[in-house]
Design a protein around this motif. Structure first.
Motif, PDB file in Angstrom:
ATOM      1  N   VAL A 189      44.236  26.852  80.798  1.00 41.22           N
ATOM      2  CA  VAL A 189      44.687  28.252  80.808  1.00 41.22           C
ATOM      3  C   VAL A 189      46.031  28.355  81.540  1.00 41.22           C
ATOM      4  O   VAL A 189      46.947  29.055  81.105  1.00 41.22           O
ATOM      5  CB  VAL A 189      43.617  29.171  81.472  1.00 41.22           C
ATOM      6  CG1 VAL A 189      44.155  30.578  81.681  1.00 41.22           C
ATOM      7  CG2 VAL A 189      42.350  29.194  80.619  1.00 41.22           C
ATOM      8  N   ALA A 190      46.144  27.611  82.651  1.00 38.18           N
ATOM      9  CA  ALA A 190      47.407  27.602  83.400  1.00 38.18           C
ATOM     10  C   ALA A 190      48.544  27.116  82.496  1.00 38.18           C
ATOM     11  O   ALA A 190      49.650  27.683  82.496  1.00 38.18           O
ATOM     12  CB  ALA A 190      47.282  26.700  84.625  1.00 38.18           C
ATOM     13  N   GLY A 191      48.278  26.088  81.705  1.00 39.80           N
ATOM     14  CA  GLY A 191      49.298  25.551  80.798  1.00 39.80           C
ATOM     15  C   GLY A 191      49.698  26.575  79.752  1.00 39.80           C
ATOM     16  O   GLY A 191      50.887  26.774  79.477  1.00 39.80           O
ATOM     17  N   TYR A 192      48.705  27.245  79.209  1.00 36.16           N
ATOM     18  CA  TYR A 192      48.970  28.271  78.190  1.00 36.16           C
ATOM     19  C   TYR A 192      49.878  29.365  78.776  1.00 36.16           C
ATOM     20  O   TYR A 192      50.866  29.774  78.156  1.00 36.16           O
ATOM     21  CB  TYR A 192      47.633  28.858  77.730  1.00 36.16           C
ATOM     22  CG  TYR A 192      47.755  30.031  76.795  1.00 36.16           C
ATOM     23  CD1 TYR A 192      47.931  29.850  75.426  1.00 36.16           C
ATOM     24  CD2 TYR A 192      47.701  31.342  77.282  1.00 36.16           C
ATOM     25  CE1 TYR A 192      48.044  30.936  74.565  1.00 36.16           C
ATOM     26  CE2 TYR A 192      47.814  32.428  76.435  1.00 36.16           C
ATOM     27  CZ  TYR A 192      47.985  32.218  75.076  1.00 36.16           C
ATOM     28  OH  TYR A 192      48.110  33.302  74.241  1.00 36.16           O
ATOM     29  N   LEU A 193      49.547  29.821  79.987  1.00 37.12           N
ATOM     30  CA  LEU A 193      50.326  30.911  80.586  1.00 37.12           C
ATOM     31  C   LEU A 193      51.751  30.472  80.916  1.00 37.12           C
ATOM     32  O   LEU A 193      52.693  31.251  80.792  1.00 37.12           O
ATOM     33  CB  LEU A 193      49.611  31.438  81.838  1.00 37.12           C
ATOM     34  CG  LEU A 193      48.279  32.146  81.550  1.00 37.12           C
ATOM     35  CD1 LEU A 193      47.543  32.457  82.850  1.00 37.12           C
ATOM     36  CD2 LEU A 193      48.502  33.429  80.755  1.00 37.12           C
ATOM     37  N   ILE A 226      44.848  21.207  71.730  1.00 35.04           N
ATOM     38  CA  ILE A 226      44.826  22.670  71.535  1.00 35.04           C
ATOM     39  C   ILE A 226      46.126  23.270  72.107  1.00 35.04           C
ATOM     40  O   ILE A 226      46.768  24.103  71.483  1.00 35.04           O
ATOM     41  CB  ILE A 226      43.583  23.303  72.207  1.00 35.04           C
ATOM     42  CG1 ILE A 226      42.311  22.760  71.527  1.00 35.04           C
ATOM     43  CG2 ILE A 226      43.637  24.824  72.105  1.00 35.04           C
ATOM     44  CD1 ILE A 226      41.012  23.158  72.214  1.00 35.04           C
ATOM     45  N   LEU A 227      46.524  22.795  73.296  1.00 38.89           N
ATOM     46  CA  LEU A 227      47.751  23.332  73.897  1.00 38.89           C
ATOM     47  C   LEU A 227      48.986  22.997  73.054  1.00 38.89           C
ATOM     48  O   LEU A 227      49.953  23.760  73.032  1.00 38.89           O
ATOM     49  CB  LEU A 227      47.924  22.796  75.323  1.00 38.89           C
ATOM     50  CG  LEU A 227      46.857  23.228  76.340  1.00 38.89           C
ATOM     51  CD1 LEU A 227      47.147  22.617  77.701  1.00 38.89           C
ATOM     52  CD2 LEU A 227      46.788  24.748  76.455  1.00 38.89           C
ATOM     53  N   SER A 228      48.927  21.861  72.353  1.00 36.05           N
ATOM     54  CA  SER A 228      50.114  21.446  71.582  1.00 36.05           C
ATOM     55  C   SER A 228      50.395  22.389  70.410  1.00 36.05           C
ATOM     56  O   SER A 228      51.493  22.403  69.865  1.00 36.05           O
ATOM     57  CB  SER A 228      49.966  19.999  71.092  1.00 36.05           C
ATOM     58  OG  SER A 228      49.038  19.931  70.032  1.00 36.05           O
ATOM     59  N   LYS A 229      49.410  23.194  70.041  1.00 35.52           N
ATOM     60  CA  LYS A 229      49.666  24.195  68.982  1.00 35.52           C
ATOM     61  C   LYS A 229      50.763  25.161  69.407  1.00 35.52           C
ATOM     62  O   LYS A 229      51.500  25.689  68.596  1.00 35.52           O
ATOM     63  CB  LYS A 229      48.391  25.035  68.743  1.00 35.52           C
ATOM     64  CG  LYS A 229      47.342  24.326  67.943  1.00 35.52           C
ATOM     65  CD  LYS A 229      46.346  25.321  67.373  1.00 35.52           C
ATOM     66  CE  LYS A 229      45.568  26.017  68.476  1.00 35.52           C
ATOM     67  NZ  LYS A 229      44.437  26.815  68.031  1.00 35.52           N
ATOM     68  N   TYR A 230      50.830  25.415  70.712  1.00 35.98           N
ATOM     69  CA  TYR A 230      51.809  26.382  71.208  1.00 35.98           C
ATOM     70  C   TYR A 230      53.091  25.700  71.673  1.00 35.98           C
ATOM     71  O   TYR A 230      54.137  26.309  71.774  1.00 35.98           O
ATOM     72  CB  TYR A 230      51.216  27.159  72.399  1.00 35.98           C
ATOM     73  CG  TYR A 230      49.891  27.785  72.079  1.00 35.98           C
ATOM     74  CD1 TYR A 230      49.837  29.006  71.404  1.00 35.98           C
ATOM     75  CD2 TYR A 230      48.690  27.162  72.404  1.00 35.98           C
ATOM     76  CE1 TYR A 230      48.620  29.587  71.075  1.00 35.98           C
ATOM     77  CE2 TYR A 230      47.467  27.741  72.087  1.00 35.98           C
ATOM     78  CZ  TYR A 230      47.443  28.941  71.420  1.00 35.98           C
ATOM     79  OH  TYR A 230      46.237  29.503  71.094  1.00 35.98           O
ATOM     80  N   THR A 330      39.916  26.958  74.326  1.00 32.75           N
ATOM     81  CA  THR A 330      39.771  25.729  75.120  1.00 32.75           C
ATOM     82  C   THR A 330      38.409  25.707  75.819  1.00 32.75           C
ATOM     83  O   THR A 330      37.946  24.663  76.259  1.00 32.75           O
ATOM     84  CB  THR A 330      40.874  25.609  76.201  1.00 32.75           C
ATOM     85  OG1 THR A 330      40.915  26.825  76.960  1.00 32.75           O
ATOM     86  CG2 THR A 330      42.232  25.361  75.580  1.00 32.75           C
ATOM     87  N   TYR A 331      37.785  26.878  75.922  1.00 32.83           N
ATOM     88  CA  TYR A 331      36.558  27.019  76.724  1.00 32.83           C
ATOM     89  C   TYR A 331      35.462  26.053  76.284  1.00 32.83           C
ATOM     90  O   TYR A 331      34.893  25.337  77.110  1.00 32.83           O
ATOM     91  CB  TYR A 331      36.073  28.469  76.655  1.00 32.83           C
ATOM     92  CG  TYR A 331      34.856  28.741  77.494  1.00 32.83           C
ATOM     93  CD1 TYR A 331      34.946  28.798  78.884  1.00 32.83           C
ATOM     94  CD2 TYR A 331      33.608  28.934  76.912  1.00 32.83           C
ATOM     95  CE1 TYR A 331      33.831  29.044  79.662  1.00 32.83           C
ATOM     96  CE2 TYR A 331      32.484  29.182  77.684  1.00 32.83           C
ATOM     97  CZ  TYR A 331      32.601  29.232  79.065  1.00 32.83           C
ATOM     98  OH  TYR A 331      31.488  29.469  79.833  1.00 32.83           O
ATOM     99  N   LYS A 383      51.075  10.476  72.719  1.00 38.13           N
ATOM    100  CA  LYS A 383      51.749  11.600  72.055  1.00 38.13           C
ATOM    101  C   LYS A 383      50.696  12.429  71.315  1.00 38.13           C
ATOM    102  O   LYS A 383      49.985  11.910  70.464  1.00 38.13           O
ATOM    103  CB  LYS A 383      52.794  11.067  71.072  1.00 38.13           C
ATOM    104  CG  LYS A 383      53.644  12.158  70.506  1.00 38.13           C
ATOM    105  CD  LYS A 383      54.640  11.621  69.498  1.00 38.13           C
ATOM    106  CE  LYS A 383      55.169  12.767  68.677  1.00 38.13           C
ATOM    107  NZ  LYS A 383      55.632  12.356  67.377  1.00 38.13           N
ATOM    108  N   ILE A 384      50.599  13.687  71.692  1.00 42.28           N
ATOM    109  CA  ILE A 384      49.571  14.551  71.105  1.00 42.28           C
ATOM    110  C   ILE A 384      50.233  15.529  70.130  1.00 42.28           C
ATOM    111  O   ILE A 384      51.196  16.210  70.496  1.00 42.28           O
ATOM    112  CB  ILE A 384      48.862  15.370  72.215  1.00 42.28           C
ATOM    113  CG1 ILE A 384      48.298  14.456  73.298  1.00 42.28           C
ATOM    114  CG2 ILE A 384      47.807  16.287  71.615  1.00 42.28           C
ATOM    115  CD1 ILE A 384      46.999  13.782  72.971  1.00 42.28           C
ATOM    116  N   THR A 385      49.729  15.584  68.915  1.00 46.12           N
ATOM    117  CA  THR A 385      50.249  16.558  67.936  1.00 46.12           C
ATOM    118  C   THR A 385      49.123  17.537  67.580  1.00 46.12           C
ATOM    119  O   THR A 385      47.949  17.202  67.725  1.00 46.12           O
ATOM    120  CB  THR A 385      50.754  15.860  66.666  1.00 46.12           C
ATOM    121  OG1 THR A 385      49.715  14.993  66.200  1.00 46.12           O
ATOM    122  CG2 THR A 385      51.995  15.049  66.925  1.00 46.12           C
ATOM    123  N   PRO A 386      49.473  18.726  67.077  1.00 45.40           N
ATOM    124  CA  PRO A 386      48.434  19.739  66.845  1.00 45.40           C
ATOM    125  C   PRO A 386      47.341  19.292  65.884  1.00 45.40           C
ATOM    126  O   PRO A 386      46.183  19.595  66.084  1.00 45.40           O
ATOM    127  CB  PRO A 386      49.215  20.918  66.263  1.00 45.40           C
ATOM    128  CG  PRO A 386      50.609  20.722  66.738  1.00 45.40           C
ATOM    129  CD  PRO A 386      50.822  19.258  66.854  1.00 45.40           C
TER     130      PRO A 386
END
Ligand code: ATP
Ligand code: MG
Length: 396
Positions: A189-193, A226-230, A330-331, A383-386
């Motif tokens: 969540v911190a990463g998303y924000l 999941i974070l890599s989508k953004y 992410t939950y 390397k992470i891709t969506p």
């Protein structure tokens, strides 16, 4: 007439000096997100336009909902004229597909050379609709349909509805940060924000095999995905933390285990920042949540680094953090039961008010500089891709 997507920037327009750089970055992020689509974009200071050559606008809309810096997403129509009579004819055709008993017209006119004011155009188009569409009336307060008309340089645009974008700033406009990503609920969540405020992230995970499992690492990879989508594709740095953790466990009074361990994590995070040219460390600490997150603990831990440490969820309740985690999906992954490296070495009575002098004293009991050097030297980058294409993608 051409169908297209119109993007409104929202908050970007308040950043007058940087606006060109912001919009350029947004355009790049959109093109990269839509790299599998046959699209053309163009933009000015007020709007960004996307034309699809395959007419798959619904799929494109779904992708755009994951891009920061977008305030509103609109499917609309471009008409290559500013002539009101021509616009009215096309509008009449478009209105045939709409079901409404009341309407209002909302005109924006960025081309000030047009003789009529926006209000005069509203009136003109409004009476045209009343004359040509049966059983409808004007309702300025609560209409079934709003006819948006924008008159720009040589073209006009018509649209009826819009959906909200994610807001925030385009990822990358504010530089880069290293996100300490554990498998828990808070750090994703911190990463998303942080991404929402325009910070591009790389993730940093500390693993302690054999005390932590391969599944725990997979879980962190899944969260990073999941974070890599953004974020666009995302680098995940994995630090082998076992030797450091065992040295702390064997040599340092147990009430200080967590404090010292976190000081080591911070030191390593700062080195990764320097190597990756990142300006800040980001983590999921939340004031008071656990012993290492009292203000005194935070101070004792923070002391070992010079870079700013951004804690986007510092002042959120756990339930507020969970709400966001559910919203960004992410939950479900975060609550999978695999052990984190912190949970394994948790002492019975971790200190709530650590003393900084004691931290320094205790750290002298282990060769931590050498251990950190080794850990950095051996660190792994994934390397992470969506969308994972195959099991070997990460190492190709
Ligand atoms: P989370 O739910 O994010 O795991 P938490 O409430 O469990 O947080 P801690 O375990 O004390 O809190 O960790 C605080 C923060 O430190 C985490 O949010 C994360 O940013 C970072 N952190 C903790 N463990 C690790 C790890 N193994 N690898 C990377 N970062 C970590
Ligand atoms: Mg945790």
């Amino acid at each position: 007439m051409k169908k297209l997507i119109i993007i409104k920037y929202g908050e970007l327009t308040t950043k007058k000096e940087n606006i060109n750089q912001f919009i350029r970055c947004l355009n790049e992020n959109i093109k990269s997100k839509l790299s599998n689509f046959n699209i053309v974009t163009n933009y000015d200071k007020g709007r960004l336009f996307i034309k699809s050559l395959d007419d798959n606008y619904d799929e494109i809309m779904n992708k755009l909902k994951e891009i920061f810096g977008i305030h509103e997403i609109i499917i609309g129509y471009e008409i290559a004229t500013l002539d009101l009579a021509e616009i009215e004819n096309i509008l009449l055709n478009l209105l045939k597909k709409e079901n409404f008993q009341s309407f209002k017209v909302d005109t924006k006119r960025s081309n000030k050379k047009i003789n009529l004011t926006s209000i005069e155009i509203n009136k003109e188009i409004g009476s045209f609709i009343l004359k040509n569409v049966l059983n409808t009336k004007v309702d300025v307060h609560n209409p079934d349909l709003i006819v948006h008309l924008e008159l720009r340089n040589n073209e006009s645009y018509i649209y009826f509805t819009s959906i909200k974008g994610l807001g925030g700033y385009p990822v990358g406009t504010l530089g880069k940060g290293i996100l300490m990503l554990s498998g828990g609920i808070d750090s994703p969540v911190a990463g998303y924000l942080a991404m929402k405020r325009g910070v591009k992230i790389e993730a940093l995970y500390f693993e302690s095999p054999p005390h932590t499992s391969e599944e725990a690492k997979d879980k962190v990879e899944a969260l990073a995905r999941i974070l890599s989508k953004y974020n666009g594709s995302l680098k995940l740095h994995v630090i082998h933390f076992t030797e450091i953790q065992e040295a702390i466990y064997k040599n340092i009074p147990h009430e200080y285990l967590i404090t010292i361990m976190r000081r080591m994590m911070y030191r390593i995070a700062e080195i990764i920042c320097a190597r990756e040219n990142a300006k800040v460390i980001i983590n999921g600490e939340s004031i008071g949540q656990v012993a290492s997150q009292t203000l005194t603990s935070m101070r004792a831990i923070n002391e070992v680094v010079k870079l700013p440490v951004i804690r986007p969820v510092a002042c959120f309740d756990k339930l507020e953090i969970i709400d966001i985690a559910k919203k960004i999906a992410t939950y479900e992954t975060s609550i999978l039961p695999y052990e984190d490296c912190c949970t394994i070495f948790v002492p019975e009575h971790p200190i709530i008010n650590p003393n900084m002098k004691k931290c320094e004293e205790y750290e002298k009991l282990i060769p931590y500089k050498d251990l950190i050097y080794q850990a950095i030297k051996n660190h792994e980058v994934i390397k992470i891709t969506p969308n994972k294409k195959n099991d070997y993608e990460d190492i190709l």
